[in-house]
Design a protein around this motif. Structure first.
Motif, PDB file in Angstrom:
ATOM      1  N   ARG A   1      -4.710   9.707   1.661  1.00 30.01           N
ATOM      2  CA  ARG A   1      -5.275   8.824   0.643  1.00 30.01           C
ATOM      3  C   ARG A   1      -4.396   7.585   0.557  1.00 30.01           C
ATOM      4  O   ARG A   1      -3.183   7.689   0.325  1.00 30.01           O
ATOM      5  CB  ARG A   1      -5.335   9.546  -0.711  1.00 30.01           C
ATOM      6  CG  ARG A   1      -6.013   8.749  -1.810  1.00 30.01           C
ATOM      7  CD  ARG A   1      -6.175   9.626  -3.064  1.00 30.01           C
ATOM      8  NE  ARG A   1      -6.959   8.978  -4.090  1.00 30.01           N
ATOM      9  CZ  ARG A   1      -6.448   8.234  -5.082  1.00 30.01           C
ATOM     10  NH1 ARG A   1      -5.135   8.075  -5.185  1.00 30.01           N
ATOM     11  NH2 ARG A   1      -7.251   7.670  -5.977  1.00 30.01           N
ATOM     12  N   ILE A   2      -5.008   6.418   0.748  1.00 31.63           N
ATOM     13  CA  ILE A   2      -4.277   5.145   0.751  1.00 31.63           C
ATOM     14  C   ILE A   2      -4.724   4.313  -0.433  1.00 31.63           C
ATOM     15  O   ILE A   2      -5.917   4.101  -0.650  1.00 31.63           O
ATOM     16  CB  ILE A   2      -4.491   4.372   2.066  1.00 31.63           C
ATOM     17  CG1 ILE A   2      -4.001   5.197   3.266  1.00 31.63           C
ATOM     18  CG2 ILE A   2      -3.754   3.050   2.045  1.00 31.63           C
ATOM     19  CD1 ILE A   2      -5.051   6.033   3.915  1.00 31.63           C
ATOM     20  N   THR A   3      -3.755   3.861  -1.213  1.00 35.18           N
ATOM     21  CA  THR A   3      -4.036   3.040  -2.382  1.00 35.18           C
ATOM     22  C   THR A   3      -3.191   1.783  -2.342  1.00 35.18           C
ATOM     23  O   THR A   3      -2.192   1.696  -1.617  1.00 35.18           O
ATOM     24  CB  THR A   3      -3.763   3.803  -3.683  1.00 35.18           C
ATOM     25  OG1 THR A   3      -2.419   4.339  -3.638  1.00 35.18           O
ATOM     26  CG2 THR A   3      -4.745   4.950  -3.860  1.00 35.18           C
TER      27      THR A   3
ATOM     28  N   PHE B   1       0.843  -1.192   0.000  1.00 32.33           N
ATOM     29  CA  PHE B   1       0.000   0.000   0.000  1.00 32.33           C
ATOM     30  C   PHE B   1       0.877   1.241   0.000  1.00 32.33           C
ATOM     31  O   PHE B   1       2.033   1.194   0.424  1.00 32.33           O
ATOM     32  CB  PHE B   1      -0.911   0.029   1.229  1.00 32.33           C
ATOM     33  CG  PHE B   1      -1.994  -0.999   1.211  1.00 32.33           C
ATOM     34  CD1 PHE B   1      -3.261  -0.697   0.731  1.00 32.33           C
ATOM     35  CD2 PHE B   1      -1.747  -2.294   1.656  1.00 32.33           C
ATOM     36  CE1 PHE B   1      -4.265  -1.649   0.705  1.00 32.33           C
ATOM     37  CE2 PHE B   1      -2.752  -3.257   1.635  1.00 32.33           C
ATOM     38  CZ  PHE B   1      -4.008  -2.936   1.160  1.00 32.33           C
ATOM     39  N   LYS B   2       0.325   2.335  -0.468  1.00 33.07           N
ATOM     40  CA  LYS B   2       1.029   3.605  -0.408  1.00 33.07           C
ATOM     41  C   LYS B   2       0.090   4.673   0.131  1.00 33.07           C
ATOM     42  O   LYS B   2      -1.127   4.603  -0.034  1.00 33.07           O
ATOM     43  CB  LYS B   2       1.566   4.007  -1.782  1.00 33.07           C
ATOM     44  CG  LYS B   2       0.522   4.138  -2.871  1.00 33.07           C
ATOM     45  CD  LYS B   2       1.177   4.423  -4.219  1.00 33.07           C
ATOM     46  CE  LYS B   2       0.138   4.519  -5.330  1.00 33.07           C
ATOM     47  NZ  LYS B   2       0.786   4.757  -6.660  1.00 33.07           N
ATOM     48  N   ALA B   3       0.677   5.649   0.792  1.00 37.50           N
ATOM     49  CA  ALA B   3      -0.097   6.743   1.385  1.00 37.50           C
ATOM     50  C   ALA B   3       0.444   8.067   0.890  1.00 37.50           C
ATOM     51  O   ALA B   3       1.651   8.228   0.686  1.00 37.50           O
ATOM     52  CB  ALA B   3      -0.020   6.673   2.913  1.00 37.50           C
ATOM     53  N   GLU B   4      -0.459   9.013   0.707  1.00 41.79           N
ATOM     54  CA  GLU B   4      -0.074  10.362   0.347  1.00 41.79           C
ATOM     55  C   GLU B   4      -1.024  11.331   1.030  1.00 41.79           C
ATOM     56  O   GLU B   4      -2.127  10.951   1.452  1.00 41.79           O
ATOM     57  CB  GLU B   4      -0.121  10.564  -1.172  1.00 41.79           C
ATOM     58  CG  GLU B   4      -1.489  10.315  -1.780  1.00 41.79           C
ATOM     59  CD  GLU B   4      -1.470  10.378  -3.293  1.00 41.79           C
ATOM     60  OE1 GLU B   4      -0.550  10.989  -3.849  1.00 41.79           O
ATOM     61  OE2 GLU B   4      -2.387   9.806  -3.920  1.00 41.79           O
ATOM     62  N   VAL B   5      -0.606  12.556   1.161  1.00 41.06           N
ATOM     63  CA  VAL B   5      -1.481  13.571   1.728  1.00 41.06           C
ATOM     64  C   VAL B   5      -2.426  14.053   0.637  1.00 41.06           C
ATOM     65  O   VAL B   5      -2.011  14.528  -0.417  1.00 41.06           O
ATOM     66  CB  VAL B   5      -0.669  14.741   2.315  1.00 41.06           C
ATOM     67  CG1 VAL B   5      -1.595  15.891   2.696  1.00 41.06           C
ATOM     68  CG2 VAL B   5       0.113  14.283   3.536  1.00 41.06           C
ATOM     69  N   PHE B   6      -3.716  13.923   0.922  1.00 37.92           N
ATOM     70  CA  PHE B   6      -4.754  14.327  -0.005  1.00 37.92           C
ATOM     71  C   PHE B   6      -5.123  15.794   0.213  1.00 37.92           C
ATOM     72  O   PHE B   6      -5.380  16.535  -0.725  1.00 37.92           O
ATOM     73  CB  PHE B   6      -5.967  13.426   0.225  1.00 37.92           C
ATOM     74  CG  PHE B   6      -7.179  13.763  -0.583  1.00 37.92           C
ATOM     75  CD1 PHE B   6      -7.271  13.354  -1.914  1.00 37.92           C
ATOM     76  CD2 PHE B   6      -8.249  14.447  -0.029  1.00 37.92           C
ATOM     77  CE1 PHE B   6      -8.404  13.644  -2.657  1.00 37.92           C
ATOM     78  CE2 PHE B   6      -9.376  14.744  -0.763  1.00 37.92           C
ATOM     79  CZ  PHE B   6      -9.452  14.342  -2.089  1.00 37.92           C
TER      80      PHE B   6
ATOM     81  N   ASP C   1     -12.574  13.005  -8.813  1.00 39.30           N
ATOM     82  CA  ASP C   1     -11.279  12.579  -9.340  1.00 39.30           C
ATOM     83  C   ASP C   1     -10.109  13.272  -8.648  1.00 39.30           C
ATOM     84  O   ASP C   1      -8.981  13.228  -9.134  1.00 39.30           O
ATOM     85  CB  ASP C   1     -11.204  12.842 -10.843  1.00 39.30           C
ATOM     86  CG  ASP C   1     -11.428  14.317 -11.194  1.00 39.30           C
ATOM     87  OD1 ASP C   1     -11.713  15.120 -10.267  1.00 39.30           O
ATOM     88  OD2 ASP C   1     -11.324  14.655 -12.384  1.00 39.30           O
ATOM     89  N   ALA C   2     -10.366  13.895  -7.495  1.00 39.75           N
ATOM     90  CA  ALA C   2      -9.304  14.630  -6.806  1.00 39.75           C
ATOM     91  C   ALA C   2      -8.215  13.682  -6.334  1.00 39.75           C
ATOM     92  O   ALA C   2      -8.471  12.624  -5.780  1.00 39.75           O
ATOM     93  CB  ALA C   2      -9.871  15.393  -5.617  1.00 39.75           C
ATOM     94  N   ALA C   3      -7.000  14.062  -6.559  1.00 39.17           N
ATOM     95  CA  ALA C   3      -5.807  13.339  -6.086  1.00 39.17           C
ATOM     96  C   ALA C   3      -4.662  14.311  -6.247  1.00 39.17           C
ATOM     97  O   ALA C   3      -4.733  15.274  -6.990  1.00 39.17           O
ATOM     98  CB  ALA C   3      -5.574  12.062  -6.894  1.00 39.17           C
ATOM     99  N   GLY C   4      -3.576  14.035  -5.538  1.00 40.78           N
ATOM    100  CA  GLY C   4      -2.454  14.962  -5.606  1.00 40.78           C
ATOM    101  C   GLY C   4      -2.837  16.277  -4.968  1.00 40.78           C
ATOM    102  O   GLY C   4      -3.171  16.337  -3.797  1.00 40.78           O
ATOM    103  N   THR C   5      -2.817  17.349  -5.729  1.00 41.16           N
ATOM    104  CA  THR C   5      -3.258  18.644  -5.233  1.00 41.16           C
ATOM    105  C   THR C   5      -4.780  18.697  -5.336  1.00 41.16           C
ATOM    106  O   THR C   5      -5.333  18.702  -6.426  1.00 41.16           O
ATOM    107  CB  THR C   5      -2.646  19.790  -6.059  1.00 41.16           C
ATOM    108  OG1 THR C   5      -1.230  19.726  -5.947  1.00 41.16           O
ATOM    109  CG2 THR C   5      -3.129  21.128  -5.534  1.00 41.16           C
TER     110      THR C   5
END
Length: 448
Positions: free
Chosen positions: A442-444, A87-92, A126-130
């Motif tokens: 956001r975890i994918t 899994f990977k995590a990023e700040v949404f 579809d929000a992701a990244g910024t």
């Protein structure tokens, strides 16, 4: 239309697999522990029969709570939550003011209750990244629960504020309320618990609202005779509390116009989160349980909610375990108090739950429930501050829960995040809000 920009400032995080020892299910005394033993993959199974005896048997409701409030700090540079391998995590999104409940609209847009700011926010599907957000509405008193009605093709967005339930006219894709708030349920008392979650029945005929208790164990209720209790329960439900607790510690149900309001289930000290299980239509609650019985009592929980069901508070907990504050008062309720299906370590402060019904995660995740544990504040050694995964088998809870997202506690006094809201996006990602620093992750899943 008012728009804000929320810019990601944290890097992507990949986390190695949990040690093999973390794959064992901890049971009995071993299931009770602190944040130091938490890691992705650690599993626990707590049962009603395996609970310790109360260590604070006086259970004085007027005594000041033992406070061990965490010192919240900014995330250390490069720090991200610990999650399972693959899994990977990023700040949404970041910089929000107490983001709590997250709900995904039928069209995929993401609604967030920014409780501290009194607003409902919307992110594009579809929000992701910024992530660009818009303010759907504002000026609410601690908004929390969000529900779409009718569920499949909504014409309204219902919001559970601390003091009332309101609704706004809505059409698919709206990111700004079409009109002012219409009050549906007014004058909800706000003493103590203020988190009013909402859920709509799949057929769109009923809407549920959770209303937590006004006290720890309702010890100040005036005395009633057996006949008066019986008469009261005919209109308020089995085991319902009275006095300042009337219509508190309950899940209430009403029709979409706010009529025919009544108690649906009783004895729920604070059902902070609700969700309808896909495929079954079963209503579920998270449960924040009472204090003053010791560091390992009373277990928080995840439970199915049955119409007319009584879940123990204030007389019993985890089934027929009697609360010392009400010793001998309601023996008639002992065998009628339901045992929650998933018992969670005491003082974890369960908030939200969601069922994973997408295909983006490995198949073993499908049908399981995720829940946020906001973290203890009244226990000598911290527990909670994580996201867990409740294991299901054929749609039924096994009672086992597994750590999924951990690492928010830096040491015994310091934390950098407190998980609060959780939702599954249209593309199968998991969104988790933490309200200490105001971040949404956001975890994918990916192929290692």
């Amino acid at each position: 239309m008012r728009m804000l920009m929320v810019v990601m400032t944290m890097p992507l995080a990949l986390v190695s697999i949990a040690p093999l020892s973390a794959q064992e299910v901890l049971e009995g005394k071993a299931a009770f522990g602190t944040w130091e033993a938490d890691a992705p993959g650690v599993s626990r199974h707590i049962t009603s029969a395996g609970l310790p005896a109360p260590t604070l048997t006086e259970n004085d409701p007027e005594a000041p709570d033992f406070e061990n409030l965490a010192n919240v700090v900014a995330p250390p540079p490069g720090k991200m939550p610990d999650i399972p391998a693959g899994f990977k995590a990023e700040v949404f999104a970041s910089g929000l003011n107490q983001p709590r409940v997250i709900r995904t609209a039928p069209n995929g847009d993401i609604f967030v209750a920014e409780s501290g700011a009194g607003r409902i926010l919307v992110f594009p599907a579809d929000a992701a990244g910024t992530a660009k957000l818009e303010v759907f509405t504002e000026g609410l008193e601690k908004p929390f629960g969000i529900a779409f009605y009718p569920p499949a093709d909504p014409r309204y967005v219902y919001v559970g504020a601390a003091n009332q339930v309101v609704r706004f006219p809505y059409r698919r894709g709206d990111r700004k309320a079409r009109g002012p708030a219409e009050v549906i349920i007014p004058d909800i008392p706000t003493q103590r618990h203020w988190t009013r979650d909402l859920a709509a029945s799949p057929d769109g005929q009923r809407i549920f609202v959770s209303i937590g208790s006004a006290s720890n164990v309702a010890a100040a209720m005036p005395k009633k005779t057996k006949d008066k209790i019986k008469a009261f329960e005919k209109t308020h439900g089995l085991g319902a509390a009275w006095g300042d607790e009337e219509n508190r510690a309950v899940v209430r149900v009403f029709d979409p116009e706010g009529e025919n309001v009544r108690n649906f289930a009783t004895g729920l000290r604070n059902c902070s989160g609700m969700a309808v299980q896909p495929g079954t239509g079963t209503l579920w609650c998270t449960g924040n349980e009472r204090d003053h019985l010791g560091p390992d009592l009373v277990p928080d929980f995840l439970t199915t909610i049955q119409e007319g069901g009584f879940y123990g508070w204030p007389w019993y907990y985890s089934g027929g375990n009697e609360d010392p504050a009400h010793a001998g008062e309601r023996p008639d309720l002992k065998d009628q108090a339901k045992v929650p299906e998933v018992l969670i370590q005491a003082h974890s402060s369960t908030l939200q739950l969601v069922f994973y019904d997408k295909d983006a995660f490995p198949m073993e995740y499908r049908g399981d429930a995720f829940a946020t544990l906001h973290g203890s504040w009244n226990r000598e050694h911290r527990t909670g501050y994580k996201v867990i995964r409740a294991r299901m088998k054929d749609g039924k809870p096994t009672g086992v829960y597994k750590d999924f997202m951990t690492g928010f506690v830096l040491d015994e006094k310091t934390v950098w995040g407190r998980p609060a809201g959780i939702a599954v996006t249209r593309d199968g990602a998991l969104l988790v809000s933490e309200d200490a620093n105001g971040t949404i992750f956001r975890i994918t899943s990916f192929s290692p």
